[in-house]
Design an enzyme around this catalytic site. Structure first.
Site, PDB file in Angstrom:
ATOM      1  N   GLU A 275       0.917  -1.029  -0.179  1.00 55.24           N
ATOM      2  CA  GLU A 275       0.008  -0.108   0.161  1.00 55.24           C
ATOM      3  C   GLU A 275       0.848   1.079  -0.044  1.00 55.24           C
ATOM      4  O   GLU A 275       1.775   1.308   0.621  1.00 55.24           O
ATOM      5  CB  GLU A 275      -0.961  -0.110   1.244  1.00 55.24           C
ATOM      6  CG  GLU A 275      -1.798   1.383   1.076  1.00 55.24           C
ATOM      7  CD  GLU A 275      -2.839   0.994   1.888  1.00 55.24           C
ATOM      8  OE1 GLU A 275      -4.070   1.829   2.127  1.00 55.24           O
ATOM      9  OE2 GLU A 275      -2.947   0.125   2.718  1.00 55.24           O
TER      10      GLU A 275
ATOM     11  N   CYS B  20      -6.630   0.937   2.455  1.00 51.58           N
ATOM     12  CA  CYS B  20      -7.622   2.110   2.319  1.00 51.58           C
ATOM     13  C   CYS B  20      -7.208   2.783   0.978  1.00 51.58           C
ATOM     14  O   CYS B  20      -8.210   3.803   0.551  1.00 51.58           O
ATOM     15  CB  CYS B  20      -7.446   2.954   3.594  1.00 51.58           C
ATOM     16  SG  CYS B  20      -7.865   1.920   4.934  1.00 51.58           S
TER      17      CYS B  20
ATOM     18  N   ASN C 220     -12.094  -3.231  -0.359  1.00 47.68           N
ATOM     19  CA  ASN C 220     -10.895  -3.463   0.771  1.00 47.68           C
ATOM     20  C   ASN C 220     -11.537  -4.159   2.164  1.00 47.68           C
ATOM     21  O   ASN C 220     -11.730  -5.376   2.274  1.00 47.68           O
ATOM     22  CB  ASN C 220     -10.184  -2.083   1.125  1.00 47.68           C
ATOM     23  CG  ASN C 220      -9.105  -2.295   2.248  1.00 47.68           C
ATOM     24  OD1 ASN C 220      -8.458  -3.304   2.142  1.00 47.68           O
ATOM     25  ND2 ASN C 220      -9.373  -1.252   3.073  1.00 47.68           N
ATOM     26  N   GLU C 221     -11.974  -3.209   2.987  1.00 41.48           N
ATOM     27  CA  GLU C 221     -12.380  -3.719   4.197  1.00 41.48           C
ATOM     28  C   GLU C 221     -13.832  -3.084   4.654  1.00 41.48           C
ATOM     29  O   GLU C 221     -14.068  -2.660   5.635  1.00 41.48           O
ATOM     30  CB  GLU C 221     -11.464  -3.720   5.382  1.00 41.48           C
ATOM     31  CG  GLU C 221     -10.902  -2.188   5.670  1.00 41.48           C
ATOM     32  CD  GLU C 221      -9.927  -2.267   6.654  1.00 41.48           C
ATOM     33  OE1 GLU C 221      -9.489  -3.249   7.191  1.00 41.48           O
ATOM     34  OE2 GLU C 221      -9.729  -1.138   6.994  1.00 41.48           O
TER      35      GLU C 221
END
Length: 660
Positions: free
Chosen positions: A50, A246, A377-378
């Site tokens: 990331e 993120c 992503n989450e």
């Protein structure tokens, strides 16, 4: 010595972090090497990339010039005007607007320098790291509409103001053209800067001012920083998950990661603000942007270079739920789905397709053989499931062999986690991504986490995990031995449960020692040096020795997952005929240990052993002591089918032996 004195001495040893005396009775472990219980996926141990902590620009992407195209929110950030002699001049930032929408700005430089020079100096990313004797390649786009007789001198300047490299350019023509030159640094300096100085009289336009080391990974022009890629290569990762994280979501949908703006010609890629720019008020980074010189093509190429499967993660129509929480309406989701379809075509399509043709034009005619794709992503709750259903249905209809990675939310348990697992199981999901940033105690406790998971349900991707300790004042101190040892304990549980855990990756991957937003991190670096943390060496031990099949290792007939503070897993490699045992001893006491190997005969002469340990749980690696906590040879005795060794307190062992 009196008994009370012995007791006091033992307490003192524990408080100092020194292992206690050898345990009285040997611990007996049994490996049933002829009873494989699960195959280990070739992609089992991977890496998570990331763009946080200046991991891309200022990190693995080897560009030394910050804000090279004047596209930061403040166009001159990173730049200062420079005058020598009696010269004068000025810089005007112009904006082409829709005529060049992805890179609208350029600098209009006016100079009057019959004596001396006028130009700009660039500070780089916390300075520019240059090495004595190394070649650096300079490039710049120049437009000389007025046919001005100006010339350009390029200088490398050390932190103390000395000129340590120089080259020059002239003959600038009308229209935008790229001009290149090379220079060699006369000194090593982590805080150098770049000067571009115009002489003569007139005006020119400049854009994409760039300086790269000639020596990059595989010496690719405008490529990646070699030492950082080497650390990744040495891990032998099974996959590379990119670009996050993120980063994929964005603070809002307008600033989400859009892969199509990161491919094609570098000067035509659309730069955006990095979401970690202002995410943490206590670690602001107002100069943190994404130039996308490291874009999706480069991520695929990196994966191929280091022998790993690519795992791109694509926005699913949802911004970060911790920020704006924006979602695209369901009736406007189609462009997001199309982005995923087009990405698969970019990776796997032949040169006759639209996106496969672009890949070929960029230099890779052969497909990248993409097999997996992450959907968001989450994210969590019903809005994620609603969007996942539409995306999964469309992608599976056209590309049924592409495995989809779905989110279980940001936490390893709780209502959101339970809800998503229930829904994804009902949908026959391929892989469910679990994240855990927890304490060492949590890691020890969860070494048996997957023992009871349904083997027939979706497989687990432990996509982001790291043990979080308090650490000291130094940012890298959170990557101490306490954290790494607890991670090793958990990883024995992941490996033991390879029937359900198909992939795992530590996170985050990189951190610039002077420009980080989040810690702990797997690899730390400055402008010249880099090192792997104790956690890095634990990851390397598993990834370099993953084997092909899990075989049981038992203590008293049960899995070794915390009893007597021991955590263990064992695998065989059916290709090399090797048995590999990994054991973590979480207690302060050394333990005499006997490992009996059943079902195969072992070659005593082939046995080898490595140990990781530290004098104190708080010990960690630094740029000056990069291998303070790293594997070292250890002793193991083999007699018949039995391996005998002493497991030092707070240690992690890797034992290997050939078998028939």
């Amino acid at each position: 010595m009196k008994r009370t004195s012995i007791y006091a001495a033992a307490l003192a040893l524990v408080s100092l972090g020194v292992p206690q005396a050898l345990s009285a009775q040997p611990v007996k472990l049994t490996v049933e090497a002829n009873k494989p219980v699960a195959e280990i996926q070739p992609s089992m141990w991977g890496i998570f990339f990331e763009d946080i902590n200046f991991a891309a620009d200022g990190g693995i992407y080897a560009e030394l010039v910050k804000n090279r195209s004047f596209e930061f929110l403040t166009p001159m950030m990173g730049w200062k005007e420079l005058k020598t002699g009696n010269a004068s001049g000025k810089v005007l930032i112009e904006n082409r607007g829709d005529a060049h929408i992805n890179n609208p700005r350029f600098a209009h430089v006016t100079v009057d320098a019959a004596n001396g020079g006028f130009g700009l100096t660039n500070e780089g990313f916390r300075g520019m790291g240059v090495k004595e004797g190394e070649q650096y390649n300079f490039s710049i786009l120049v437009r000389n509409s007025e046919n001005s007789p100006v010339k350009l001198t390029v200088e490398l300047v050390s932190a103390d103001g000395k000129k340590i490299g120089e080259c020059s350019l002239d003959g600038f023509k009308d229209g935008w053209n790229q001009y290149t030159a090379s220079l060699t640094s006369k000194a090593t300096d982590a805080k150098a800067r770049l000067n571009i100085i115009f002489t003569g009289k007139g005006s020119v336009d400049i854009d994409m001012v760039s300086l790269f080391p000639h020596h990059t990974w595989k010496n690719r022009p405008n490529g990646l920083r070699a030492d950082l890629v080497q650390l990744l290569y040495d891990l032998k990762p099974g996959f590379v998950r990119f670009p996050g994280g993120c980063i994929v979501e964005g603070r809002d949908l307008a600033n989400r990661y859009q892969w199509k703006t990161t491919v094609g010609k570098v000067e035509e890629r659309k730069q955006i603000i990095n979401r970690w720019n202002t995410e943490f008020s206590w670690r602001p980074a107002p100069d943190y942007f994404q130039s996308y010189g490291l874009g999706f093509y480069e991520y695929f190429l990196l994966s191929e270079d280091i022998g790993a499967e690519p795992l791109p993660i694509i926005n699913c129509g949802m911004a970060c739920q911790y920020n704006t929480g924006e979602v695209v309406p369901m009736n406007q989701l189609e462009p997001y789905v199309q982005d995923m379809l087009d990405l698969i075509e970019f990776a796997n399509g032949d040169a006759t397709t639209k996106w496969g043709s672009l890949r070929a034009q960029m230099g890779h005619p052969a497909p990248f053989n993409l097999k997996m794709l992450g959907v968001g992503n989450e994210q969590w709750d019903e809005q994620y499931v609603d969007r996942y259903k539409v995306i999964a249905k469309t992608l599976k209809e056209k590309y049924p062999n592409i495995k989809l990675v779905a989110s279980s939310g940001p936490s390893p348990d709780g209502d959101r986690f339970d809800y998503l697992w229930k829904e994804l199981k009902a949908l026959n999901g391929d892989l469910v991504d679990e994240h855990y940033y927890q304490s060492p105690e949590w890691f020890y406790k969860n070494a048996s986490r997957y023992d009871s998971y349904d083997r027939k349900g979706p497989k687990v991707f432990a996509g982001e995990y790291a043990s979080h300790t308090k650490g000291g004042t130094a940012p890298e101190s959170r990557n101490n031995w306490e954290a790494a040892l607890s991670e090793a304990a958990l990883m024995t549980g992941l490996e033991r449960n390879a029937a359900v855990v198909h992939m795992a990756s530590y996170a985050p991957l990189f951190a610039h020692i002077e420009a980080w937003q989040w810690n702990p991190d797997l690899i730390w670096f400055d402008n010249l040096r880099s090192f792997g943390t104790p956690s890095y060496y634990v990851q390397k031990a598993f990834a370099n020795n993953k084997g092909t099949n899990v075989v049981p290792i038992l203590c008293g007939g049960a899995a070794v997952a915390g009893k007597d503070s021991l955590y263990a897993s064992s695998v065989i490699d059916q290709k090399s005929h090797e048995l590999i045992v990994k054991v973590a001893n979480a207690s302060a006491s050394a333990k005499a240990t006997q490992i009996e190997v059943k079902g195969v005969s072992v070659n005593a002469k082939s046995a080898s052993c490595q140990v990781m340990q530290a004098q104190n749980l708080a010990d960690y690696n630094t740029l000056d002591t990069p291998t303070k906590v790293a594997p070292k040879p250890a002793a193991v005795k083999v007699a018949g089918s039995k391996l005998t060794l002493t497991l030092d307190g707070r240690s992690f062992y890797l034992i290997k032996v050939k078998y028939k």
